[in-house]
Motif scaffolding. Structure first.
Motif, PDB file in Angstrom:
ATOM      1  N   LEU A 278       0.838  -1.212   0.000  1.00 39.74           N
ATOM      2  CA  LEU A 278       0.000   0.000   0.000  1.00 39.74           C
ATOM      3  C   LEU A 278       0.870   1.257   0.000  1.00 39.74           C
ATOM      4  CD1 LEU A 278      -2.855  -0.952   2.522  1.00 39.74           C
ATOM      5  CD2 LEU A 278      -3.047  -0.714   0.049  1.00 39.74           C
ATOM      6  N   ILE A 279       1.940   1.245   0.789  1.00 37.78           N
ATOM      7  CA  ILE A 279       2.816   2.419   0.850  1.00 37.78           C
ATOM      8  C   ILE A 279       3.550   2.597  -0.478  1.00 37.78           C
ATOM      9  CG2 ILE A 279       4.776   3.464   2.056  1.00 37.78           C
ATOM     10  CD1 ILE A 279       2.201   3.340   3.690  1.00 37.78           C
ATOM     11  N   ASN A 304      -1.645  -0.956  14.908  1.00 36.54           N
ATOM     12  CA  ASN A 304      -1.388  -0.569  13.526  1.00 36.54           C
ATOM     13  C   ASN A 304       0.046  -0.917  13.137  1.00 36.54           C
ATOM     14  OD1 ASN A 304      -3.992   0.601  13.270  1.00 36.54           O
ATOM     15  ND2 ASN A 304      -3.239   2.471  14.282  1.00 36.54           N
ATOM     16  N   TYR A 305       0.254  -1.173  11.834  1.00 36.99           N
ATOM     17  CA  TYR A 305       1.580  -1.499  11.347  1.00 36.99           C
ATOM     18  C   TYR A 305       2.366  -0.202  11.118  1.00 36.99           C
ATOM     19  CZ  TYR A 305      -0.593  -6.034  10.255  1.00 36.99           C
ATOM     20  OH  TYR A 305      -1.250  -7.224  10.332  1.00 36.99           O
ATOM     21  N   VAL A 306       3.585  -0.159  11.646  1.00 35.02           N
ATOM     22  CA  VAL A 306       4.467   0.988  11.405  1.00 35.02           C
ATOM     23  C   VAL A 306       5.402   0.618  10.257  1.00 35.02           C
ATOM     24  CG1 VAL A 306       6.244   2.480  12.362  1.00 35.02           C
ATOM     25  CG2 VAL A 306       4.334   1.735  13.792  1.00 35.02           C
ATOM     26  N   ILE A 307       5.352   1.414   9.183  1.00 38.74           N
ATOM     27  CA  ILE A 307       6.102   1.125   7.959  1.00 38.74           C
ATOM     28  C   ILE A 307       7.175   2.201   7.771  1.00 38.74           C
ATOM     29  CG2 ILE A 307       5.972   0.679   5.497  1.00 38.74           C
ATOM     30  CD1 ILE A 307       4.433  -1.322   7.206  1.00 38.74           C
ATOM     31  N   VAL A 334      -0.250   1.855   9.120  1.00 39.15           N
ATOM     32  CA  VAL A 334      -1.307   1.281   8.292  1.00 39.15           C
ATOM     33  C   VAL A 334      -2.244   0.486   9.202  1.00 39.15           C
ATOM     34  CG1 VAL A 334      -1.827  -0.283   6.396  1.00 39.15           C
ATOM     35  CG2 VAL A 334       0.229   1.145   6.294  1.00 39.15           C
ATOM     36  N   ASN A 335      -3.532   0.821   9.148  1.00 41.16           N
ATOM     37  CA  ASN A 335      -4.530   0.084   9.921  1.00 41.16           C
ATOM     38  C   ASN A 335      -4.736  -1.274   9.253  1.00 41.16           C
ATOM     39  OD1 ASN A 335      -7.014  -0.956  10.979  1.00 41.16           O
ATOM     40  ND2 ASN A 335      -7.539   1.118  11.653  1.00 41.16           N
ATOM     41  N   PRO A 336      -4.407  -2.374   9.945  1.00 42.40           N
ATOM     42  CA  PRO A 336      -4.494  -3.681   9.293  1.00 42.40           C
ATOM     43  C   PRO A 336      -5.936  -4.107   8.981  1.00 42.40           C
ATOM     44  CG  PRO A 336      -4.038  -3.942  11.630  1.00 42.40           C
ATOM     45  CD  PRO A 336      -3.967  -2.488  11.346  1.00 42.40           C
ATOM     46  N   LYS A 337      -6.906  -3.467   9.571  1.00 44.31           N
ATOM     47  CA  LYS A 337      -8.305  -3.817   9.316  1.00 44.31           C
ATOM     48  C   LYS A 337      -8.894  -2.996   8.167  1.00 44.31           C
ATOM     49  CE  LYS A 337      -9.306  -5.194  14.100  1.00 44.31           C
ATOM     50  NZ  LYS A 337     -10.164  -4.958  15.284  1.00 44.31           N
ATOM     51  N   THR A 338      -8.570  -1.683   8.146  1.00 37.00           N
ATOM     52  CA  THR A 338      -9.184  -0.798   7.149  1.00 37.00           C
ATOM     53  C   THR A 338      -8.232  -0.405   6.027  1.00 37.00           C
ATOM     54  OG1 THR A 338      -8.560   1.184   8.384  1.00 37.00           O
ATOM     55  CG2 THR A 338     -10.660   0.136   8.966  1.00 37.00           C
ATOM     56  N   GLY A 339      -6.912  -0.574   6.246  1.00 35.05           N
ATOM     57  CA  GLY A 339      -5.944  -0.145   5.247  1.00 35.05           C
ATOM     58  C   GLY A 339      -5.695   1.354   5.267  1.00 35.05           C
ATOM     59  N   GLU A 340      -6.219   2.051   6.296  1.00 38.25           N
ATOM     60  CA  GLU A 340      -6.021   3.501   6.395  1.00 38.25           C
ATOM     61  C   GLU A 340      -4.540   3.810   6.654  1.00 38.25           C
ATOM     62  OE1 GLU A 340      -7.419   7.304   9.178  1.00 38.25           O
ATOM     63  OE2 GLU A 340      -8.166   5.262   9.575  1.00 38.25           O
ATOM     64  N   ILE A 341      -4.010   4.818   5.923  1.00 42.18           N
ATOM     65  CA  ILE A 341      -2.591   5.194   6.031  1.00 42.18           C
ATOM     66  C   ILE A 341      -2.504   6.557   6.708  1.00 42.18           C
ATOM     67  CG2 ILE A 341      -0.470   5.726   4.765  1.00 42.18           C
ATOM     68  CD1 ILE A 341      -1.474   3.874   2.549  1.00 42.18           C
TER      69      ILE A 341
END
Length: 348
Positions: A278-279, A304-307, A334-341
């Motif tokens: 996504l990033i 949330n995932y830190v990228i 990145v929210n692993p449920k919604t994909g929000e960045i």
């Protein structure tokens, strides 16, 4: 009768002659007396002149003696004043000497051994202080620090870096950075305890390094070589995997216990690789882009995932990318449920 007359005439002449003689003698006596008076007056004048000259000579001698005495008194006063000044200056010098000695002693006491290299020997948070141009009450320094979560993220190359450098003013055993970094606003204070230096940030240094990078802590004296600790952990993992079924069975038994999330929710969560993709799409990077790297770093407190988005920079165009150094371009969650960045730098 004629005889008598003749005799009378003779007598008369005698009388006249006598009178004339008496007059001339009186005149002679008068002239003599006047000459004597004149001579006495001349003598008295000469004597008075001599007396006046004698008096003048005495007055001159007295004046000369007084002037001589005045000159001698002035010389004596000058000698006394110069002697007093010399004695006062000696006293001042003697008074100042202890202060100079004390000040020298103070300077000597305040001169701590700042050495050249100090190391924060922590595997996941390594740091190195390099000190140069330590002269008088100033020194120049640089601190390079890194951070990684664990051996796994280190093996994946997810190591965040940061640095701060500048000039510090030394007072006693404390060196304080004089001017904060223009780009990051970071400034630090270093306290020298002889065997180690304690570093403390005195301004916000979050922009001076990647996520999790900190300059605070104890730095041991000397350049302590870095070990391949992440490789050692990898070897230990491989050894434990090769030990047989005993090491695998507990993992299989505990797997259902650790996974408390319902199956449907687990299937809907993004993987780390999907979050990284996504990033990449958002930044416009191709899958095989050799310059830009996007990797998962860790989970934040909300899950949330830190990228980490960084660029491989080459100082020499002929240098291969494997030898390039990293330059952080951004941090995202990145929210692993919604994909929000969310941009962690713009919206921490």
């Amino acid at each position: 009768m004629k005889k008598e007359l003749f005799g009378f005439m003779v007598l008369l002449l005698l009388c006249v002659g006598a009178l004339t003689g008496c007059g001339s003698s009186n005149e002679k006596e008068a002239s003599t007396n006047s000459n004597q008076v004149k001579e006495e007056e001349t003598k008295s004048k000469e004597e008075s002149k001599e007396e006046n000259e004698a008096v003048k000579k005495k007055e001159t001698q007295v004046d000369t003696t007084e002037e001589t005495e005045k000159d001698e008194n002035q010389v004596a006063e000058k000698d006394e004043s110069s002697t007093k000044k010399e004695s006062e200056s000696k006293v001042e010098v003697n008074d100042k000497q202890p202060e100079t000695t004390t000040s020298k002693a103070k300077v000597t006491v305040s001169q701590a051994d700042w050495g050249s290299t100090w190391t924060r020997d922590i595997n996941t948070d390594r740091g190195v202080i390099t000190i140069t141009e330590a002269q008088g009450d100033t020194l120049k320094f640089s601190i390079n620090a890194t951070h990684t979560n664990n051996a796994e993220t280190a093996r994946a190359g997810n190591i965040n870096v940061g640095d701060v450098e500048g000039t510090a003013k030394v007072s006693g055993n404390v060196a304080t950075q004089t001017t904060a970094d223009e780009d990051t606003g970071c400034s630090v204070k270093m306290t020298n305890h002889q065997s180690y230096i304690q570093v403390e940030a005195i301004t916000d240094c979050s922009l001076a390094g990647g996520l999790g990078v900190s300059f605070d802590g104890k730095y041991q004296k000397g350049n302590i070589p870095e070990t391949d600790w992440w490789k050692e952990d990898e070897t230990n993992d491989a050894t434990s995997d090769a030990s047989g079924e005993e090491s695998e069975e507990p993992v299989k038994e505990e797997a259902p216990v650790e996974d408390e999330t319902p199956a449907e929710d687990t299937q809907s969560l993004l993987t780390h690789e999907q979050a990284e993709e996504l990033i990449r799409k958002m930044k416009g990077y191709s899958a095989g882009d050799p310059m830009h790297s996007v990797y998962y770093s860790n989970d934040d407190e909300n899950g949330n995932y830190v990228i980490h988005d960084y660029e491989d920079v080459k100082d020499d165009p002929n240098t291969p990318y494997s030898e390039a150094h990293e330059a952080t371009l951004g941090w995202y969650s990145v929210n692993p449920k919604t994909g929000e960045i969310r941009d962690l730098i713009l919206n921490p």
